[in-house]
Design a protein around this motif. Sequence first.
Motif, PDB file in Angstrom:
ATOM      1  N   CYS A 123       1.683   6.738  -6.728  1.00  0.00           N
ATOM      2  CA  CYS A 123       0.523   7.740  -7.210  1.00  0.00           C
ATOM      3  C   CYS A 123       0.816   9.142  -6.907  1.00  0.00           C
ATOM      4  O   CYS A 123       0.552   9.864  -7.844  1.00  0.00           O
ATOM      5  CB  CYS A 123      -0.857   7.290  -6.334  1.00  0.00           C
ATOM      6  N   SER A 127       0.894  -1.060   0.174  1.00  0.00           N
ATOM      7  CA  SER A 127      -0.102   0.066   0.232  1.00  0.00           C
ATOM      8  C   SER A 127       0.805   1.334   0.106  1.00  0.00           C
ATOM      9  O   SER A 127       0.775   2.196  -0.820  1.00  0.00           O
ATOM     10  CB  SER A 127      -1.038  -0.063   1.114  1.00  0.00           C
ATOM     11  N   ILE A 139      -6.356   8.876  -7.138  1.00  0.00           N
ATOM     12  CA  ILE A 139      -6.844   7.309  -7.077  1.00  0.00           C
ATOM     13  C   ILE A 139      -7.111   7.100  -5.759  1.00  0.00           C
ATOM     14  O   ILE A 139      -8.072   6.359  -5.235  1.00  0.00           O
ATOM     15  CB  ILE A 139      -5.728   6.509  -7.764  1.00  0.00           C
ATOM     16  N   PHE A 140      -6.177   7.698  -4.959  1.00  0.00           N
ATOM     17  CA  PHE A 140      -6.414   7.194  -3.270  1.00  0.00           C
ATOM     18  C   PHE A 140      -7.779   7.784  -2.868  1.00  0.00           C
ATOM     19  O   PHE A 140      -8.355   7.145  -2.066  1.00  0.00           O
ATOM     20  CB  PHE A 140      -5.267   7.655  -2.611  1.00  0.00           C
ATOM     21  N   TRP A 179     -10.567   8.464  -4.704  1.00  0.00           N
ATOM     22  CA  TRP A 179     -11.706   7.415  -5.016  1.00  0.00           C
ATOM     23  C   TRP A 179     -11.542   6.215  -4.398  1.00  0.00           C
ATOM     24  O   TRP A 179     -12.796   5.581  -4.254  1.00  0.00           O
ATOM     25  CB  TRP A 179     -11.539   7.428  -6.564  1.00  0.00           C
ATOM     26  N   TYR A 180     -10.672   5.784  -4.058  1.00  0.00           N
ATOM     27  CA  TYR A 180     -10.600   4.142  -3.372  1.00  0.00           C
ATOM     28  C   TYR A 180     -11.422   4.537  -1.847  1.00  0.00           C
ATOM     29  O   TYR A 180     -12.091   3.751  -1.632  1.00  0.00           O
ATOM     30  CB  TYR A 180      -9.135   3.982  -3.224  1.00  0.00           C
ATOM     31  N   CYS A 181     -10.943   5.813  -1.421  1.00  0.00           N
ATOM     32  CA  CYS A 181     -11.448   5.915  -0.043  1.00  0.00           C
ATOM     33  C   CYS A 181     -13.063   6.183  -0.044  1.00  0.00           C
ATOM     34  O   CYS A 181     -13.892   5.637   0.627  1.00  0.00           O
ATOM     35  CB  CYS A 181     -10.973   7.229   0.795  1.00  0.00           C
ATOM     36  N   ILE A 239     -14.744   2.400  -1.043  1.00  0.00           N
ATOM     37  CA  ILE A 239     -14.729   1.808   0.134  1.00  0.00           C
ATOM     38  C   ILE A 239     -15.907   2.334   0.928  1.00  0.00           C
ATOM     39  O   ILE A 239     -16.315   1.511   1.860  1.00  0.00           O
ATOM     40  CB  ILE A 239     -13.285   1.511   0.674  1.00  0.00           C
TER      41      ILE A 239
END
Length: 211
Positions: free
Chosen positions: A184, A177, A192-193, A195-197, A200
Motif C-alpha cells: 500500500c 499484514s 487504505i490503511f 480507512w481500515y482503521c 474497524i
Amino acid sequence: IALFFYYFDFIKKVCKGVFNYLIRNDKRYYKEWNYFTTLVIASIPVCLIGVILNNHLNSLSKYIGIMLIINGGILLFSKWKNANKEMEDLTFKDKIKIGICECFGLIPGISRSGSSLLGCKLIKLNKEDSFNLTFLLLFPLVLGSLVLNIGDFNLNKVLIIPYIIAFLITIMTTYLSVFLLHRCISKGKEKIFGWYCVLIGAIYSIILLVI
C-alpha cells in the motif's frame, strides 16, 4: 517472529553495515549505521513513557474504537509532501521527533506503525526508508512491552493446543499484514490503511453501544 522473517535480509544487511562502520571504519555503511542509531534514539522516549505510564495507558483500552477512528483520520489527512530526505540525512532532532510520535502508539487503538509513519512524514523521510524504519522500531517496542507485562501471563495447560494454534495464526496474519501495508505504501495507497482503521473503530464502537 513474523517481523523477523519478513525483515531477515534487511536486518542482516543492517547488522553487517553496523559492524563494517564501527570495526572497519567503512563510511560506505553510514546509512546502515544511521538506521541503528535512529532505532536506539527514537526508542528512548517511547520506552520512558511506557515504563512510567504503563498501567494508566492500559486503562484506556475501553476507548479502543474511538482511538482507532482518530488513528485512521490522522493517516487519511497526513500526506507525503516533499518526502525526499534520505536515511543518511537524519539529525538527532529528527530521530527524537520520530520517537515522540511513536509514543502515541502506546495508547490502545492507536497504531504503533501508524504513529511511527506519521513521525517519518513530519520529518519528510522518503517512503521506503520510512517503512523499513517503522517496522524496525517495533522490535524494541514489542520486546519492551513483553517485559513490562510478562507478569500478566497465565498459561493454562488445558488450553495449550488452542494457544499454539492462535500463536501460529497470529504469525501468519502479522506477516500478511506487513506485506500488504508495504505494498500500500510503496504504491501510494496508504489511505487504505486509514480507512481500515476508521471502519474497524466504528464497528467496535457500535458493538460496545449495542452490548
